[in-house]
Design an enzyme around this catalytic site. Structure first.
Site, PDB file in Angstrom:
ATOM      1  N   SER A  83       0.835  -1.193   0.000  1.00  0.00           N
ATOM      2  CA  SER A  83       0.000   0.000   0.000  1.00  0.00           C
ATOM      3  C   SER A  83       0.875   1.251   0.000  1.00  0.00           C
ATOM      4  O   SER A  83       1.730   1.396  -0.861  1.00  0.00           O
ATOM      5  CB  SER A  83      -0.949  -0.063   1.196  1.00  0.00           C
ATOM      6  OG  SER A  83      -2.053   0.753   0.965  1.00  0.00           O
ATOM      7  N   HIS A 108      -7.265  -5.856   1.048  1.00  0.00           N
ATOM      8  CA  HIS A 108      -6.076  -5.050   0.788  1.00  0.00           C
ATOM      9  C   HIS A 108      -4.894  -5.579   1.629  1.00  0.00           C
ATOM     10  O   HIS A 108      -5.009  -5.732   2.844  1.00  0.00           O
ATOM     11  CB  HIS A 108      -6.404  -3.604   1.177  1.00  0.00           C
ATOM     12  CG  HIS A 108      -5.360  -2.603   0.813  1.00  0.00           C
ATOM     13  ND1 HIS A 108      -4.625  -2.648  -0.350  1.00  0.00           N
ATOM     14  CD2 HIS A 108      -4.936  -1.477   1.468  1.00  0.00           C
ATOM     15  CE1 HIS A 108      -3.800  -1.625  -0.387  1.00  0.00           C
ATOM     16  NE2 HIS A 108      -3.964  -0.903   0.706  1.00  0.00           N
TER      17      HIS A 108
HETATM   18  C1  MCU Z   1      -2.664   2.289  -1.405  1.00  0.00           C
HETATM   19  O1  MCU Z   1      -2.017   3.054  -0.391  1.00  0.00           O
HETATM   20  C2  MCU Z   1      -2.697   3.963   0.436  1.00  0.00           C
HETATM   21  C3  MCU Z   1      -3.517   4.938  -0.352  1.00  0.00           C
HETATM   22  O2  MCU Z   1      -2.693   5.620  -1.258  1.00  0.00           O
HETATM   23  C4  MCU Z   1      -4.179   5.918   0.590  1.00  0.00           C
HETATM   24  O3  MCU Z   1      -5.029   6.806  -0.114  1.00  0.00           O
HETATM   25  C5  MCU Z   1      -4.966   5.227   1.657  1.00  0.00           C
HETATM   26  O4  MCU Z   1      -5.348   6.174   2.584  1.00  0.00           O
HETATM   27  O5  MCU Z   1      -4.142   4.304   2.320  1.00  0.00           O
HETATM   28  C6  MCU Z   1      -3.561   3.301   1.518  1.00  0.00           C
HETATM   29  C7  MCU Z   1      -2.769   2.455   2.482  1.00  0.00           C
HETATM   30  O6  MCU Z   1      -1.618   2.724   2.731  1.00  0.00           O
HETATM   31  O7  MCU Z   1      -3.454   1.514   3.130  1.00  0.00           O
HETATM   32  C8  MCU Z   1      -2.807   0.785   4.139  1.00  0.00           C
END
Ligand code: MCU
Length: 388
Positions: free
Chosen positions: A206, A339
């Site tokens: 992420s 996720h």
């Molecule tokens: C996918 O990574 C991020 C994303 O860019 C953000 O918008 C969200 O808030 O959090 C994601 C993440 O890191 O989830 C653990």
């Protein structure tokens, strides 16, 4: 103003895994200013900013330096070189102490090693791995948040990197973390830690996947990048995220990202509002990893941009093909899972890359290109050359 640097480049002979390279010197001229003209298509990786076509592997190596410099100038902020003083203590955990300009910081990484005799390959994991790391591979746990904070948009300039270089340093958090990875590589090379520094991968999921992607691109001693579910800011091309958003998708855009957190440099703010003015895009971020290994793991969550990541990484695969190493990069996208929870249907693809790039195995990593339907030809107006 231009300056010249001497850098190594790949000879035309590319051998099978692990990446065996014959290197010789080439002189590259790297610009210090970069185009910001409007271009709705993904920029041509194989044309220098001065219009010269890339026709040889040596030129591609120079073009990578140019792309790297443009990414730093417009998006990532400055990636500092090795600090003037570095000391290391311990072989696991390892404590790394860096001094620059009269300031000193220290950080530690823990290492979980396989049983038996090393040296072992390793995967540097941002926070904790969200992929299954094989028992034959060490895990180096890196507290990236301690190097640069990423709590929210108020985290700008906070963390050990900024204690060392100053809170006004241009680096975004992802670049600061890559600096930390670079120092871990220094530590592994400086002393016998039981880890083979030539077989080190980097992973994160992420927001940390964006970080792992950028570390693989900036730290050229990393043998295998394993960014997981990085979405926009990682495997997605900015332009495609914006065009998907314009088509009504609930996808993270560059203009959203700069308000949400500090993953990118303040330099990015103006470009984020008009991504078509960037001199580069993230197919070229992946292209910086070449000829080294890169397996991009994605999910089909709208916010990550499954079409943006798939089309972008298809363009990246074209770059690897032109660079003469088509099998050294793959992408595996799968849906229907939470996720950052790694699904079993991506295991074979991950295993193939780990075997080949970290475990000296000979299995194939050819043709791994999985994801939803995404037509890359809509986004490119260049033809990948066959380099000599
Ligand atoms: C996918 O990574 C991020 C994303 O860019 C953000 O918008 C969200 O808030 O959090 C994601 C993440 O890191 O989830 C653990």
């Amino acid at each position: 103003m231009k300056y010249s640097i001497i850098l190594p480049f790949l000879a035309t002979t590319i051998l099978a895994a692990p990446i065996l390279e014959e290197r010789q010197d080439a002189t590259c001229t790297i610009p210090t200013t970069f185009p910001s003209k409007d271009n709705a298509k993904l920029p041509d990786p194989f044309t220098f900013f001065d219009g010269t076509k890339v026709t040889t592997q040596a030129q591609w190596s120079c073009r990578q330096k140019e792309i790297n410099a443009a990414l730093q100038a417009q998006e990532l902020g400055t990636f500092p070189p090795k600090p003037s003083t570095l000391t290391f203590s311990g072989t696991g955990p390892i404590t790394i102490t860096a001094t620059e300009g009269g300031k000193t910081i220290s950080f530690s990484v823990s290492i979980k090693k396989p049983s038996g005799a090393g040296p072992f390959p390793a995967i540097i994991a941002y926070a904790a791995p969200s992929i299954p790391v094989p028992a034959t591979v060490a895990t180096i746990t890196f507290d990236n948040n301690g190097i640069a904070a990423q709590d929210n948009s108020g985290s700008r300039g906070k963390g050990k990197f900024f204690d060392l270089y100053g809170s006004g340093h241009s680096a975004g958090a992802t670049t600061a973390w890559a600096w930390g990875v670079d120092r871990i590589m220094d530590a592994l090379e400086a002393q016998d830690t039981g880890i083979d520094p030539k077989r080190v991968g980097v992973t994160g999921c992420s927001r940390n996947g964006k970080g792992a992607f950028i570390a693989a691109a900036l730290v050229n001693r990393i043998a295998l990048g394993i960014p997981q579910e990085s979405g926009s800011g990682g495997a997605a091309c900015w332009r495609i995220s914006d065009s998907e958003h314009a088509a009504g998708k609930n996808i993270q855009t560059p203009s959203e990202i700069i308000g949400e957190n500090v993953w990118f440099s303040k330099n990015f703010d103006t470009f984020a509002k008009k991504s078509t003015t960037l001199a580069t895009d993230h197919h070229e971020l992946a292209g910086l990893v070449s000829p080294r290994g890169l397996i991009v793991i994605e999910n089909e969550i709208d916010w990550l941009g499954p079409v943006a990541t798939t089309a972008c990484m298809k363009a990246a695969r074209m770059i690897y093909k032109s660079a003469g190493v088509p099998d050294n990069m793959g992408f595996t996208g799968a849906g229907n899972h939470n996720h950052c929870s790694f699904p079993s249907n991506q295991q074979a693809d991950l295993t193939a890359f780990i075997n080949r790039f970290l475990l000296n195995g000979s299995g194939s990593t050819a043709g791994i290109e999985k994801g939803p339907t995404a037509d890359v030809t809509k986004y490119i107006d260049w033809t990948p050359p066959t380099l000599t």
